[in-house]
Design an enzyme around this catalytic site. Structure first.
Site, PDB file in Angstrom:
ATOM      1  CD  GLU A 184      -2.733  42.122  -9.748  1.00  0.00           C
ATOM      2  OE1 GLU A 184      -2.094  41.193 -10.276  1.00  0.00           O
ATOM      3  OE2 GLU A 184      -3.972  42.132  -9.666  1.00  0.00           O
ATOM      4  CG  HIS A 188       0.116  39.079  -1.400  1.00  0.00           C
ATOM      5  ND1 HIS A 188      -0.455  40.283  -1.071  1.00  0.00           N
ATOM      6  CD2 HIS A 188       0.968  38.780  -0.385  1.00  0.00           C
ATOM      7  CE1 HIS A 188       0.020  40.689   0.104  1.00  0.00           C
ATOM      8  NE2 HIS A 188       0.891  39.807   0.528  1.00  0.00           N
TER       9      HIS A 188
HETATM   10  P1  AMP Z   1       3.081  39.223   3.369  1.00  0.00           P
HETATM   11  O1  AMP Z   1       1.619  39.031   3.220  1.00  0.00           O
HETATM   12  O2  AMP Z   1       3.503  40.650   3.373  1.00  0.00           O
HETATM   13  O3  AMP Z   1       3.677  38.402   4.491  1.00  0.00           O
HETATM   14  O4  AMP Z   1       3.735  38.629   2.039  1.00  0.00           O
HETATM   15  C1  AMP Z   1       3.477  37.312   1.620  1.00  0.00           C
HETATM   16  C2  AMP Z   1       4.421  36.981   0.490  1.00  0.00           C
HETATM   17  O5  AMP Z   1       4.208  37.881  -0.598  1.00  0.00           O
HETATM   18  C3  AMP Z   1       5.905  37.123   0.869  1.00  0.00           C
HETATM   19  O6  AMP Z   1       6.633  36.059   0.288  1.00  0.00           O
HETATM   20  C4  AMP Z   1       6.269  38.438   0.267  1.00  0.00           C
HETATM   21  O7  AMP Z   1       7.651  38.554  -0.029  1.00  0.00           O
HETATM   22  C5  AMP Z   1       5.447  38.433  -1.001  1.00  0.00           C
HETATM   23  N1  AMP Z   1       5.270  39.795  -1.519  1.00  0.00           N
HETATM   24  C6  AMP Z   1       4.830  40.888  -0.845  1.00  0.00           C
HETATM   25  N2  AMP Z   1       4.853  41.974  -1.639  1.00  0.00           N
HETATM   26  C7  AMP Z   1       5.328  41.566  -2.836  1.00  0.00           C
HETATM   27  C8  AMP Z   1       5.592  42.229  -4.073  1.00  0.00           C
HETATM   28  N3  AMP Z   1       5.386  43.533  -4.230  1.00  0.00           N
HETATM   29  N4  AMP Z   1       6.068  41.492  -5.100  1.00  0.00           N
HETATM   30  C9  AMP Z   1       6.291  40.158  -4.950  1.00  0.00           C
HETATM   31  N5  AMP Z   1       6.061  39.481  -3.811  1.00  0.00           N
HETATM   32  C10 AMP Z   1       5.589  40.170  -2.769  1.00  0.00           C
END
Ligand code: AMP
Length: 281
Positions: A34, A36
């Site tokens: 959620e 993402h």
């Molecule tokens: P990742 O797939 O972990 O590289 O994350 C992709 C994007 O989703 C990045 O900009 C993260 O900061 C964001 N993201 C990951 N977890 C969360 C979360 N719990 N709430 C908001 N954004 C998130």
């Protein structure tokens, strides 16, 4: 929703978009949750066309980190984003992004040297290199990043400023589980009991915020309270606890107040799993 599987497909899709349209871009490594999806929804609310990328970027993993075991489920991810109605998903292969001949790596030399950058020295170079390549390919108007990875957001904003990318970086609030645990793809490594234990992380950050609001200004005392709370639950080890200026990321050594523009952030290990979180004061 179009699934763009190669560089050529992405470039052809991009070339057909009218220059008057705004393009929102959400880079991810998949195993979508959620958190993402909240970025994707924001992009769709604010932009004419949105594109999500799913690419596990090997360059941001260090030796001994979890590149091989990083959770992935492309079919499930595609279902989730199709449901929201996003226009395009870019799912490149490694050789669409990197070639054997690559000899360039982007490095930021100040904001990325502390906190996550200190614990994971290759991390920000890997992130900046892939995000810069993706920005060049997608050429978005706006790109959406989560505040869960606060330092990443700050370092990417710095890259955009220094490299003059004409891209608006949009910070998005951290989405949490019911118990307060920040959503993360790596939470998939946690069993039920560990997920329950992990609520102490956000509780300790809330406690730190409350301490500062009630007048406690000594960062050593505040960090000590966070540490005590977390270590009172079995299975935890602390990597770092920081109270820093949220713009420079320099540690606040003197009095911390509600006007200090502070960010309290931490990285901990719960058994083998490394978790990060933060709270703005
Ligand atoms: P990742 O797939 O972990 O590289 O994350 C992709 C994007 O989703 C990045 O900009 C993260 O900061 C964001 N993201 C990951 N977890 C969360 C979360 N719990 N709430 C908001 N954004 C998130």
């Amino acid at each position: 929703m179009v699934i763009l599987k190669t560089l050529d497909e992405l470039l052809r899709w991009r070339a057909l978009i009218d220059s008057s349209k705004s393009i929102g871009f959400v880079p991810t490594m998949g195993a979508l949750h959620e958190g993402h999806l909240s970025l994707v929804k924001k992009s769709m609310d604010e932009c004419d066309v949105s594109c999500v990328s799913i690419f596990i970027n090997p360059k941001q993993f260090g030796d001994g980190e979890d590149l091989e075991s990083y959770p992935q489920d492309l079919d499930e991810d595609l279902k989730k984003i199709k449901k929201i109605g996003v226009e395009a998903v870019f799912v490149p292969k490694n050789n669409d992004i990197y070639s054997k001949d690559d000899s360039l790596l982007l490095t930021e030399t100040r904001l990325s040297m502390v906190l996550e950058g200190k614990s994971r020295p290759q991390f920000f170079s890997g992130v900046l290199t892939v995000v810069s390549k993706l920005f060049n390919l997608v050429q978005p108007t706006s790109a959406y990043f989560g505040m869960k990875d606060a330092q990443q957001l700050i370092v990417i904003q710095k890259m955009v400023d220094d490299m003059k990318y004409p891209i608006n970086i949009v910070p998005c609030k951290t989405v949490r589980e019911h118990n307060g645990l920040a959503m993360s793809s790596r939470n998939e490594y946690l069993n039920r009991e560990e997920r329950d234990s992990a609520k102490i992380i956000y509780l300790s950050l809330l406690h730190a915020k409350q301490l500062i609001h009630s007048g406690e200004s000594n960062p050593k005392i505040i960090k000590g309270e966070i540490e005590n709370m977390i270590l009172s639950v079995s299975g935890f080890n602390i990597d770092y606890i920081s109270i820093a200026d949220s713009k420079t990321l320099l540690e606040l050594d003197g009095n911390v107040t509600t006007n200090s523009g502070a960010i309290v952030s931490l990285a901990v290990f719960l058994n083998e799993v490394r978790l990060i979180d933060n709270i703005y004061i």
